[in-house]
Design a protein around this motif. Structure first.
Motif, PDB file in Angstrom:
ATOM      1  N   ARG A   1       3.555   9.503  15.866  1.00 22.36           N
ATOM      2  CA  ARG A   1       2.962   9.508  14.497  1.00 22.36           C
ATOM      3  C   ARG A   1       1.827  10.380  14.393  1.00 22.36           C
ATOM      4  O   ARG A   1       0.764  10.036  15.053  1.00 22.36           O
ATOM      5  N   LEU A   2       1.683  11.396  13.641  1.00 18.46           N
ATOM      6  CA  LEU A   2       0.419  12.105  13.426  1.00 18.46           C
ATOM      7  C   LEU A   2      -0.582  11.681  12.665  1.00 18.46           C
ATOM      8  O   LEU A   2      -1.657  11.974  12.712  1.00 18.46           O
ATOM      9  N   ALA A   3      -0.176  11.090  11.582  1.00 18.16           N
ATOM     10  CA  ALA A   3      -1.162  10.586  10.492  1.00 18.16           C
ATOM     11  C   ALA A   3      -0.692   9.617   9.775  1.00 18.16           C
ATOM     12  O   ALA A   3       0.733   9.469   9.652  1.00 18.16           O
ATOM     13  N   GLU A   4      -1.337   8.831   9.123  1.00 24.14           N
ATOM     14  CA  GLU A   4      -0.729   7.645   8.185  1.00 24.14           C
ATOM     15  C   GLU A   4      -1.962   7.324   7.200  1.00 24.14           C
ATOM     16  O   GLU A   4      -3.199   7.628   7.619  1.00 24.14           O
ATOM     17  N   VAL A   5      -1.750   7.011   5.866  1.00 23.94           N
ATOM     18  CA  VAL A   5      -2.554   6.829   4.778  1.00 23.94           C
ATOM     19  C   VAL A   5      -2.086   5.884   3.796  1.00 23.94           C
ATOM     20  O   VAL A   5      -0.795   5.951   3.382  1.00 23.94           O
ATOM     21  N   LYS A   6      -3.083   5.074   3.333  1.00 22.74           N
ATOM     22  CA  LYS A   6      -2.576   4.383   2.141  1.00 22.74           C
ATOM     23  C   LYS A   6      -2.296   5.242   1.057  1.00 22.74           C
ATOM     24  O   LYS A   6      -3.052   6.097   0.496  1.00 22.74           O
ATOM     25  N   CYS A   7      -0.877   5.378   0.097  1.00 23.28           N
ATOM     26  CA  CYS A   7      -0.475   6.265  -0.751  1.00 23.28           C
ATOM     27  C   CYS A   7      -0.732   5.626  -2.068  1.00 23.28           C
ATOM     28  O   CYS A   7      -1.698   6.102  -2.876  1.00 23.28           O
ATOM     29  N   SER A   8      -0.281   4.421  -2.525  1.00 23.81           N
ATOM     30  CA  SER A   8      -0.445   3.940  -3.929  1.00 23.81           C
ATOM     31  C   SER A   8      -0.487   2.338  -3.557  1.00 23.81           C
ATOM     32  O   SER A   8       0.455   2.161  -2.881  1.00 23.81           O
TER      33      SER A   8
ATOM     34  N   PRO B   1       7.019  23.916   0.359  1.00 18.79           N
ATOM     35  CA  PRO B   1       8.100  24.901   1.156  1.00 18.79           C
ATOM     36  C   PRO B   1       7.522  25.894   2.083  1.00 18.79           C
ATOM     37  O   PRO B   1       8.175  26.384   3.217  1.00 18.79           O
ATOM     38  N   THR B   2       6.196  26.293   1.904  1.00 23.51           N
ATOM     39  CA  THR B   2       5.772  27.296   2.497  1.00 23.51           C
ATOM     40  C   THR B   2       4.279  26.905   3.278  1.00 23.51           C
ATOM     41  O   THR B   2       3.737  27.507   4.377  1.00 23.51           O
ATOM     42  N   ASP B   3       3.941  25.495   3.317  1.00 19.10           N
ATOM     43  CA  ASP B   3       2.686  25.124   4.087  1.00 19.10           C
ATOM     44  C   ASP B   3       2.999  23.698   4.306  1.00 19.10           C
ATOM     45  O   ASP B   3       3.200  22.793   3.618  1.00 19.10           O
ATOM     46  N   CYS B   4       3.351  23.787   6.017  1.00 21.68           N
ATOM     47  CA  CYS B   4       3.763  22.419   6.516  1.00 21.68           C
ATOM     48  C   CYS B   4       2.695  21.370   6.579  1.00 21.68           C
ATOM     49  O   CYS B   4       2.929  20.222   6.748  1.00 21.68           O
ATOM     50  N   ASN B   5       1.664  21.535   5.976  1.00 15.07           N
ATOM     51  CA  ASN B   5       0.300  20.868   5.849  1.00 15.07           C
ATOM     52  C   ASN B   5       0.243  20.073   4.463  1.00 15.07           C
ATOM     53  O   ASN B   5      -0.772  19.416   4.410  1.00 15.07           O
ATOM     54  N   VAL B   6       0.958  20.524   3.809  1.00 11.76           N
ATOM     55  CA  VAL B   6       1.056  19.852   2.377  1.00 11.76           C
ATOM     56  C   VAL B   6       2.014  19.070   2.105  1.00 11.76           C
ATOM     57  O   VAL B   6       3.331  19.629   2.035  1.00 11.76           O
TER      58      VAL B   6
ATOM     59  N   ASP C   1       0.705  -1.340   0.046  1.00 11.51           N
ATOM     60  CA  ASP C   1      -0.035   0.021  -0.019  1.00 11.51           C
ATOM     61  C   ASP C   1       0.611   1.271   0.095  1.00 11.51           C
ATOM     62  O   ASP C   1       0.444   2.391   0.066  1.00 11.51           O
ATOM     63  N   HIS C   2       2.027   1.084   0.199  1.00 14.76           N
ATOM     64  CA  HIS C   2       3.116   2.116   0.031  1.00 14.76           C
ATOM     65  C   HIS C   2       2.561   3.507   1.078  1.00 14.76           C
ATOM     66  O   HIS C   2       2.118   4.441   0.507  1.00 14.76           O
ATOM     67  N   VAL C   3       2.544   3.020   2.474  1.00 14.89           N
ATOM     68  CA  VAL C   3       1.767   3.865   3.323  1.00 14.89           C
ATOM     69  C   VAL C   3       2.470   5.291   3.561  1.00 14.89           C
ATOM     70  O   VAL C   3       3.750   5.174   3.737  1.00 14.89           O
ATOM     71  N   LEU C   4       1.891   6.103   3.341  1.00 15.58           N
ATOM     72  CA  LEU C   4       2.418   7.555   3.648  1.00 15.58           C
ATOM     73  C   LEU C   4       2.207   7.909   5.175  1.00 15.58           C
ATOM     74  O   LEU C   4       1.160   7.893   5.524  1.00 15.58           O
ATOM     75  N   SER C   5       3.294   8.294   5.995  1.00 20.91           N
ATOM     76  CA  SER C   5       2.851   8.692   7.359  1.00 20.91           C
ATOM     77  C   SER C   5       3.666   9.918   7.699  1.00 20.91           C
ATOM     78  O   SER C   5       4.683  10.385   7.138  1.00 20.91           O
TER      79      SER C   5
ATOM     80  N   GLY D   1      -5.207  15.407  11.876  1.00 25.65           N
ATOM     81  CA  GLY D   1      -4.764  14.034  12.105  1.00 25.65           C
ATOM     82  C   GLY D   1      -5.121  13.151  10.641  1.00 25.65           C
ATOM     83  O   GLY D   1      -5.220  11.714  10.796  1.00 25.65           O
ATOM     84  N   MET D   2      -5.730  13.778   9.707  1.00 24.30           N
ATOM     85  CA  MET D   2      -6.126  13.053   8.622  1.00 24.30           C
ATOM     86  C   MET D   2      -5.467  13.554   7.493  1.00 24.30           C
ATOM     87  O   MET D   2      -5.131  14.707   7.329  1.00 24.30           O
ATOM     88  N   LEU D   3      -5.087  12.486   6.249  1.00 22.26           N
ATOM     89  CA  LEU D   3      -4.428  12.997   5.183  1.00 22.26           C
ATOM     90  C   LEU D   3      -5.346  12.961   4.067  1.00 22.26           C
ATOM     91  O   LEU D   3      -5.806  11.895   3.808  1.00 22.26           O
ATOM     92  N   VAL D   4      -5.732  14.056   3.430  1.00 31.47           N
ATOM     93  CA  VAL D   4      -6.752  13.820   2.281  1.00 31.47           C
ATOM     94  C   VAL D   4      -6.113  14.519   1.196  1.00 31.47           C
ATOM     95  O   VAL D   4      -5.232  15.238   1.115  1.00 31.47           O
TER      96      VAL D   4
END
Length: 759
Positions: free
Chosen positions: A348-355, A366-371, A335-339, A388-391
């Motif tokens: 660990r703040l968040a995790e999601v199946k990437c691809s 570089p200017t938005d630490c949430n992206v 699932d190539h998990v992105l965390s 706590g969710m990656l959208v």
């Protein structure tokens, strides 16, 4: 791109299952071979007795004792559950070979096969019964009550699969590896005073890593940076190298336990994060994890994700806009998990199946630490961290043809995202959107592997076409320079001091140069498995060769490459002539060649068999060359004219498995060999005859000690060994120390001799 195939581990699992079944069947075949080998050895013993009785040649062999014992006294007739040439090939091309350590993702699968399933089967169903049968057949004169009593009093030590007994009467130690007996006779002078219980002294010397040759560029990305200290940081195997090119000094971070696959530098330019693959140690499996460490002190600050990540870590990046407090990680699971991690709190703040497909890059905006932006096979995703969710928002290619691979990502000064892909296009994505705002069509011929935004706002791209192209802020081309073909395609680009750039290539070069086109290699290495290693007998030089078909001669004082030569076949082994004038190279195909050490010119070429040649060893007097093959034979050649003329003497036949190690006696009259089924055999190479007389062999002085099995070295085998853990052994010239290399990437130092049970 070669990394596109890396994500299909299911194929590996299926092949591993097939390998298990094949290995089980091989065990039964090997039992039959063992019995046959025993008969062959008895015939050899009889022939040798006749030959020695009638021959008084230049080898000065001692006459046989009057009556040969009924058993083959200097070998063990045991069988290894794995035979290199008979197993199914693994997808990596090396999964079934057990001759040396290999990258963890290969060795994990292989070791699981051999230890968990086959190991249990062979010990229970074939190993012990075979061991008993061998011992019963090899005791010969065991009928007297006296001997029987003395055997019961022999000290016995147990350590998992490794058991050692000592027979004082006959002066031997017998070690059992996975139930298989290996009989090793001690020199006469030690028979009366030897004690198995004695504790060996630790060596007073210590090992310190001095220099690392090579860089991993073929299958890793974004792994080259310049630190404010002037050091270039990169990795190879399980070591991070911090190389000061000007001062020609290296420092090393050695906290990892297996191969490193990714690296990230914190905005403070001091803190570094590195991620490793899942590995194996003598204690079991090693979990993949991230290590965060200080590049000044080389101290480990934090370890993240032990028990969470699967297989390996492929991408790492620190955030830029919040002081680098967060770290994003992508693993190599299906699932190539992105965390995302608060690395200082190890939280660990968040995790999601990437691809489901391979992921090649991940980076914070570089200017938005949430992206976070990730890219890989058939995808480009913009992730937003919210509560706590990656959208996820998928990059929309719209009218632009969707590339098969999006291979790299960087950011413009205005916050736009810039990607390079396998179609050779550079795409610009508007800040805060998932839509293309600008296209540089056909920026490169073929895949774009690397993008780097320099401090002055210049974008630099590099790729498969070996071109380094610079672009201005309007994405107009400034200039192009082509990296010479010798160095290979560009894998990663980093900004150097002043106007310089650093380039890592797929042929494992690190180049330092400018956008005007002057490039100098500051690091280079092999691009495939390295198997052959030989040290020059008279100069501070050593030679390496491997599956990349390259032979390299290095200067160990200046750490520079002296010369390199391409070969037609993958190389397996190497050995210098005692004069140092020539070096012999063994290949995987049975072909071997001799090169002039100074000019690298070909001196001669021969072929023996059609399997890999694992050992190339000249006698100390330079008059013979012994070649250990995977076809179970040792080929002997007479050598003349200082290593320039060769004539075949014959082949030594008697082993029932592939040859692993060879050593010559000081007077060049005898040869000792180890094989894949734990045999120790002795030979008179000038007539290709096996020596079975204990009295002849026990006091032979050996010029080198590279055999992993023998009385002088049996103590180096660790508890729980399965007989394949130790791959290489070498004794120092002053005969005071032994060094070993094992399956787990460890180099160990021992005092010599190493002939006690607990070292």
């Amino acid at each position: 791109d070669s990394a596109s195939a890396a994500s299909s581990m299911e194929v590996t699992d299926r092949i591993a299952s097939l390998e298990q079944r094949v290995q089980m069947q091989e065990d039964e075949i090997q039992l039959l071979k063992s019995a046959l080998a025993d008969v062959v050895r008895r015939l050899n013993a009889s022939e040798e007795q006749q030959a020695m009785g009638s021959r008084r040649g230049p080898t000065k062999a001692r006459p046989m004792i009057a009556t040969l014992p009924l058993r083959p006294t200097v070998n063990n007739g045991t069988i290894l559950p794995k035979k290199g040439s008979g197993t199914l090939p693994s997808p990596s091309g090396s999964g079934s070979r057990k001759d040396t350590s290999t990258p963890a993702n290969k060795s994990t699968v292989r070791r699981a096969n051999s230890n968990e399933h086959v190991g249990t089967l062979t010990r229970k169903d074939s190993g012990d019964s075979k061991g008993n049968r061998t011992r019963a057949g090899s005791t010969g004169s065991n009928s007297s009550g006296k001997k029987s009593d003395s055997k019961q009093r022999d000290p016995v030590f147990n350590a998992g699969m490794r058991r050692v007994t000592h027979c004082k009467e006959e002066g031997y130690v017998r070690m059992y590896l996975k139930g298989r007996p290996i009989t090793m006779y001690m020199p006469k002078e030690q028979v009366d005073n030897y004690s198995l219980e004695a504790r060996a002294d630790l060596p007073s010397n210590k090992l310190k890593l001095d220099w690392v040759y090579g860089y991993r560029g073929r299958d890793c990305r974004s792994n080259l940076y310049l630190l404010p200290t002037g050091e270039t940081v990169y990795f190879i195997a399980s070591v991070v190298v911090l190389f000061n090119v000007d001062e020609q000094l290296q420092r090393h971070y050695t906290g990892h336990t297996d191969d490193i696959k990714c690296l990230a530098v914190h905005p403070d330019k001091i803190t570094i994060a590195t991620g490793q693959v899942a590995g194996t140690s003598s204690d079991g499996k090693l979990a993949p994890h991230v290590r965060v460490w200080d590049s000044v002190s080389l101290n480990t600050l934090h370890v993240l994700g032990t028990g969470f990540f699967d297989r390996a870590l492929v991408c790492l990046a620190f955030s830029k806009s919040n002081g680098g407090n967060t770290l994003c990680v992508v693993d190599d699971s299906n699932d190539h998990v992105l965390s995302v991690w608060d690395w200082q709190r190890e939280d660990r703040l968040a995790e999601v199946k990437c691809s489901n497909e391979s992921v090649f890059a991940a980076d914070f905006h570089p200017t938005d630490c949430n992206v976070i932006v990730t890219c890989g096979k058939s995808h480009l995703y913009f992730w937003n961290l919210e509560k706590g969710m990656l959208v996820k928002k998928q990059g929309l290619f719209e009218k632009q043809e969707k590339p098969k691979f999006v291979l790299c990502v960087t950011f413009a000064e205005n916050g736009d995202t810039i990607t390079g892909d396998s179609s050779g296009n550079i795409l610009v994505w508007g800040k805060g959107t998932n839509r293309i705002s600008h296209v540089i069509q056909g920026a490169h011929e073929g895949s774009i592997f690397a993008l780097s935004m320099l401090r002055n706002g210049t974008l630099v791209s590099g790729g498969k076409d070996r071109r380094l192209v610079s672009w201005d802020s309007s994405y107009q081309q400034i200039q192009t320079v082509e990296v010479p073909e010798l160095f290979g395609p560009i894998r990663t680009i980093a900004e150097g001091r002043g106007e310089t750039v650093l380039i890592g290539t797929t042929k494992h070069f690190v180049l330092q140069g400018s956008l005007d086109g002057e490039f100098m290699a500051i690091t280079q290495g092999h691009t495939d498995e390295l198997w052959g290693l030989a040290v020059h007998p008279r100069k501070p030089q050593f030679l390496t060769c491997g599956y990349d078909r390259q032979v390299c001669l290095w200067d160990s004082s200046s750490h520079q490459l002296i010369w390199t030569k391409s070969m037609e076949d993958a190389a397996q082994s190497a050995g210098f002539h005692p004069s140092g004038a020539v070096v012999a190279i063994g290949t995987q195909t049975g072909r071997w060649l001799v090169l002039d050490t100074d000019s690298k010119d070909l001196v001669t070429m021969h072929t023996d068999g059609n399997e890999q040649l694992s050992v190339m060893s000249y006698g100390p007097d330079g008059n013979f060359l012994a070649i250990g093959s995977h076809d179970n034979y040792i080929y002997i050649y007479a050598v003349a004219e200082n290593g320039r003329k060769y004539s075949r003497v014959g082949k030594c036949s008697g082993h029932s498995s592939f040859i692993t190690h060879l050593d010559w006696s000081v007077d060049s009259q005898y040869l000792v060999s180890n094989s894949g089924d734990y045999e120790i055999l002795y030979w008179i190479p000038s007539v290709c005859k096996q020596v079975v007389s204990v009295e002849t062999t026990r006091d032979i002085e050996w010029a080198t000690y590279t055999c992993t099995l023998g009385f002088q070295v049996f103590g180096l085998w660790p508890d729980g060994s399965d007989g394949t853990d130790i791959n290489a052994v070498c004794r120092t010239n002053d005969k005071s120390l032994l060094v070993t290399g094992d399956d787990f990437g460890k180099v160990h130092l021992f005092s010599y001799p190493c002939s006690q049970f607990r070292v």
